[in-house]
Write a protein that holds these residues in place. Structure first.
Motif, PDB file in Angstrom:
ATOM      1  N   CYS A 169      20.849  -7.644  -7.029  1.00  0.00           N
ATOM      2  CA  CYS A 169      21.558  -6.455  -7.531  1.00  0.00           C
ATOM      3  C   CYS A 169      22.460  -6.811  -8.714  1.00  0.00           C
ATOM      4  CB  CYS A 169      22.373  -5.820  -6.410  1.00  0.00           C
ATOM      5  SG  CYS A 169      21.389  -5.120  -5.070  1.00  0.00           S
ATOM      6  N   ASP A 170      23.160  -7.952  -8.627  1.00  0.00           N
ATOM      7  CA  ASP A 170      24.036  -8.368  -9.718  1.00  0.00           C
ATOM      8  C   ASP A 170      23.257  -8.629 -11.003  1.00  0.00           C
ATOM      9  OD1 ASP A 170      26.209  -8.166  -8.070  1.00  0.00           O
ATOM     10  OD2 ASP A 170      26.433 -10.325  -7.712  1.00  0.00           O
ATOM     11  N   GLU A 171      22.016  -9.097 -10.858  1.00  0.00           N
ATOM     12  CA  GLU A 171      21.181  -9.350 -12.033  1.00  0.00           C
ATOM     13  C   GLU A 171      20.619  -8.066 -12.630  1.00  0.00           C
ATOM     14  OE1 GLU A 171      20.553 -12.061 -13.679  1.00  0.00           O
ATOM     15  OE2 GLU A 171      21.611 -13.481 -12.385  1.00  0.00           O
ATOM     16  N   GLY A 172      20.800  -6.951 -11.927  1.00  0.00           N
ATOM     17  CA  GLY A 172      20.309  -5.672 -12.422  1.00  0.00           C
ATOM     18  C   GLY A 172      18.843  -5.441 -12.165  1.00  0.00           C
ATOM     19  N   TRP A 173      18.249  -6.213 -11.244  1.00  0.00           N
ATOM     20  CA  TRP A 173      16.828  -6.059 -10.946  1.00  0.00           C
ATOM     21  C   TRP A 173      16.567  -4.803 -10.128  1.00  0.00           C
ATOM     22  CZ3 TRP A 173      16.341 -11.786  -8.948  1.00  0.00           C
ATOM     23  CH2 TRP A 173      16.449 -12.655 -10.040  1.00  0.00           C
ATOM     24  N   ILE A 174      17.567  -4.315  -9.413  1.00  0.00           N
ATOM     25  CA  ILE A 174      17.435  -3.143  -8.558  1.00  0.00           C
ATOM     26  C   ILE A 174      18.813  -2.521  -8.391  1.00  0.00           C
ATOM     27  CG2 ILE A 174      17.780  -4.404  -6.392  1.00  0.00           C
ATOM     28  CD1 ILE A 174      15.553  -2.631  -5.164  1.00  0.00           C
ATOM     29  N   GLU A 175      18.852  -1.262  -7.990  1.00  0.00           N
ATOM     30  CA  GLU A 175      20.126  -0.556  -7.847  1.00  0.00           C
ATOM     31  C   GLU A 175      21.000  -1.207  -6.764  1.00  0.00           C
ATOM     32  OE1 GLU A 175      17.163   0.746  -7.706  1.00  0.00           O
ATOM     33  OE2 GLU A 175      16.991   2.637  -8.805  1.00  0.00           O
ATOM     34  N   SER A 176      22.297  -1.114  -6.939  1.00  0.00           N
ATOM     35  CA  SER A 176      23.239  -1.705  -5.981  1.00  0.00           C
ATOM     36  C   SER A 176      23.153  -1.045  -4.612  1.00  0.00           C
ATOM     37  CB  SER A 176      24.674  -1.613  -6.514  1.00  0.00           C
ATOM     38  OG  SER A 176      25.036  -0.260  -6.761  1.00  0.00           O
ATOM     39  N   SER A 177      22.605   0.181  -4.547  1.00  0.00           N
ATOM     40  CA  SER A 177      22.472   0.862  -3.257  1.00  0.00           C
ATOM     41  C   SER A 177      21.476   0.161  -2.342  1.00  0.00           C
ATOM     42  CB  SER A 177      22.043   2.320  -3.462  1.00  0.00           C
ATOM     43  OG  SER A 177      20.818   2.390  -4.183  1.00  0.00           O
ATOM     44  N   ALA A 178      20.687  -0.779  -2.890  1.00  0.00           N
ATOM     45  CA  ALA A 178      19.713  -1.523  -2.085  1.00  0.00           C
ATOM     46  C   ALA A 178      20.302  -2.807  -1.509  1.00  0.00           C
ATOM     47  CB  ALA A 178      18.489  -1.866  -2.922  1.00  0.00           C
ATOM     48  N   GLN A 179      21.550  -3.093  -1.842  1.00  0.00           N
ATOM     49  CA  GLN A 179      22.145  -4.371  -1.424  1.00  0.00           C
ATOM     50  C   GLN A 179      22.404  -4.417   0.078  1.00  0.00           C
ATOM     51  OE1 GLN A 179      25.390  -5.780  -3.850  1.00  0.00           O
ATOM     52  NE2 GLN A 179      26.289  -6.926  -2.154  1.00  0.00           N
ATOM     53  N   ILE A 180      22.003  -5.513   0.693  1.00  0.00           N
ATOM     54  CA  ILE A 180      22.197  -5.745   2.121  1.00  0.00           C
ATOM     55  C   ILE A 180      23.096  -6.954   2.307  1.00  0.00           C
ATOM     56  CG2 ILE A 180      21.033  -6.384   4.280  1.00  0.00           C
ATOM     57  CD1 ILE A 180      18.529  -4.997   3.127  1.00  0.00           C
ATOM     58  N   GLY A 181      24.080  -6.817   3.184  1.00  0.00           N
ATOM     59  CA  GLY A 181      24.939  -7.964   3.456  1.00  0.00           C
ATOM     60  C   GLY A 181      26.393  -7.578   3.613  1.00  0.00           C
ATOM     61  N   GLN A 182      27.248  -8.566   3.443  1.00  0.00           N
ATOM     62  CA  GLN A 182      28.677  -8.382   3.701  1.00  0.00           C
ATOM     63  C   GLN A 182      29.291  -7.320   2.810  1.00  0.00           C
ATOM     64  OE1 GLN A 182      30.819 -12.049   3.315  1.00  0.00           O
ATOM     65  NE2 GLN A 182      32.536 -11.346   4.555  1.00  0.00           N
ATOM     66  N   THR A 183      28.852  -7.244   1.559  1.00  0.00           N
ATOM     67  CA  THR A 183      29.389  -6.243   0.631  1.00  0.00           C
ATOM     68  C   THR A 183      28.374  -5.128   0.371  1.00  0.00           C
ATOM     69  OG1 THR A 183      28.683  -7.671  -1.201  1.00  0.00           O
ATOM     70  CG2 THR A 183      30.977  -7.831  -0.512  1.00  0.00           C
ATOM     71  N   GLY A 184      27.365  -5.021   1.245  1.00  0.00           N
ATOM     72  CA  GLY A 184      26.378  -3.961   1.127  1.00  0.00           C
ATOM     73  C   GLY A 184      26.139  -3.303   2.464  1.00  0.00           C
ATOM     74  N   LEU A 185      24.901  -2.959   2.734  1.00  0.00           N
ATOM     75  CA  LEU A 185      24.536  -2.309   3.990  1.00  0.00           C
ATOM     76  C   LEU A 185      24.310  -3.332   5.100  1.00  0.00           C
ATOM     77  CD1 LEU A 185      21.896   0.292   2.749  1.00  0.00           C
ATOM     78  CD2 LEU A 185      24.199   0.809   3.542  1.00  0.00           C
ATOM     79  N   SER A 186      24.574  -2.905   6.326  1.00  0.00           N
ATOM     80  CA  SER A 186      24.157  -3.649   7.508  1.00  0.00           C
ATOM     81  C   SER A 186      22.974  -2.910   8.098  1.00  0.00           C
ATOM     82  CB  SER A 186      25.292  -3.728   8.539  1.00  0.00           C
ATOM     83  OG  SER A 186      26.340  -4.540   8.073  1.00  0.00           O
ATOM     84  N   ILE A 187      21.879  -3.630   8.349  1.00  0.00           N
ATOM     85  CA  ILE A 187      20.661  -2.990   8.830  1.00  0.00           C
ATOM     86  C   ILE A 187      20.206  -3.629  10.140  1.00  0.00           C
ATOM     87  CG2 ILE A 187      19.914  -2.338   6.506  1.00  0.00           C
ATOM     88  CD1 ILE A 187      17.953  -4.713   6.618  1.00  0.00           C
ATOM     89  N   ALA A 188      19.384  -2.911  10.875  1.00  0.00           N
ATOM     90  CA  ALA A 188      18.845  -3.429  12.145  1.00  0.00           C
ATOM     91  C   ALA A 188      17.416  -2.958  12.317  1.00  0.00           C
ATOM     92  CB  ALA A 188      19.716  -2.973  13.311  1.00  0.00           C
TER      93      ALA A 188
END
Length: 252
Positions: A169-188
């Motif tokens: 996401c930081d590289e701009g390869w995809i929107e930040s809304s796709a980010q998973i992790g501590q500063t993004g989404l938590s998924i299961a």
């Protein structure tokens, strides 16, 4: 909540739900906690557990409130199966019996009525299944080197949502809304496939609830292999086309 007096109020633990939980607890004189993964009643009190410190610790809180107001819990997406679904049914689509719903007509404050949605635009990453609710997720990391068409080539035949690491996401390869992790989404999801994902803790903290984890990475020492159920050491540009070809063969 004062009308129906529930034992607890549950909201989803996204950025809206977390704000709502805190605000509601202040207004009601109650208690609130976020990112809840387990809930149980012990000794007549409600106990909620969640992972902290990037998933390295599990903490349990006893929720009490002043007066008769119910505690507000923001529950991590995917932490609980739908009512009526047994463990053996998770591999197939099951629609449990609909629950009885009581429709309430709450009073809305003048401040809330003054807010209007002006416009909304769907990001391209949202064109597939909802990332937070998807049963299958394919994630692109640094190893895909910006080639998210490669990620989509595997996600599309699986009906999977597409996610990304912070680096992608930081590289701009995809929107930040796709980010998973501590500063993004938590998924299961039931199935998580990481392509070129090394497994840094700020990413893996967001996939603690995943069922089966598959990792494809060219670094055999990558931390992702420590938590993966299935691992492939190889170049994603060579492995993924073979996976896509095999999926197509199995569908024929």
């Amino acid at each position: 909540m004062r009308r129906v007096r529930p034992a607890a109020a549950l909201v989803v633990s996204d950025y809206r739900g977390k704000e709502l939980a805190g605000r509601a607890a202040v207004v009601l004189g109650s208690a609130a906690t976020c990112d809840v993964a387990e809930v149980e009643v012990r000794d007549g009190a409600l106990h909620a557990s969640r992972l902290v410190l990037s998933g390295s610790w599990s903490t349990t809180m006893r929720l009490t409130s002043s007066g008769e107001a119910a505690p507000v819990l923001a529950v991590r997406p995917g932490a609980f199966a739908a009512a009526g679904i047994e463990g053996g049914d998770l591999d197939r689509e099951v629609r449990p019996e609909p629950l009885a719903v009581e429709v309430l007509d709450p009073a809305i404050s003048p401040q809330s009525l003054s807010v209007r949605l002006v416009s909304r635009e769907q990001a391209s990453v949202a064109s597939g299944p909802d990332l937070a609710q998807a049963r299958t997720v394919v994630v692109g990391g640094r190893g895909v080197d910006g080639d998210f068409d490669l990620v989509h080539s595997l996600a599309d035949p699986l009906g999977a949502a597409v996610g990304a690491t912070r680096v992608a996401c930081d590289e701009g390869w995809i929107e930040s809304s796709a980010q998973i992790g501590q500063t993004g989404l938590s998924i299961a999801p039931r199935l998580y496939i990481g392509l070129g994902v090394s497994g840094a803790v700020h990413h893996t903290s967001g996939i603690q609830g995943a069922g089966t984890i598959v990792a494809v990475c060219d670094d055999s020492e990558a931390p992702i292999f420590e938590m993966a159920d299935y691992g492939v050491v190889g170049d994603v540009r060579e492995v993924v086309p073979q996976l896509v070809e095999e999926l197509a063969r199995l569908r024929d």
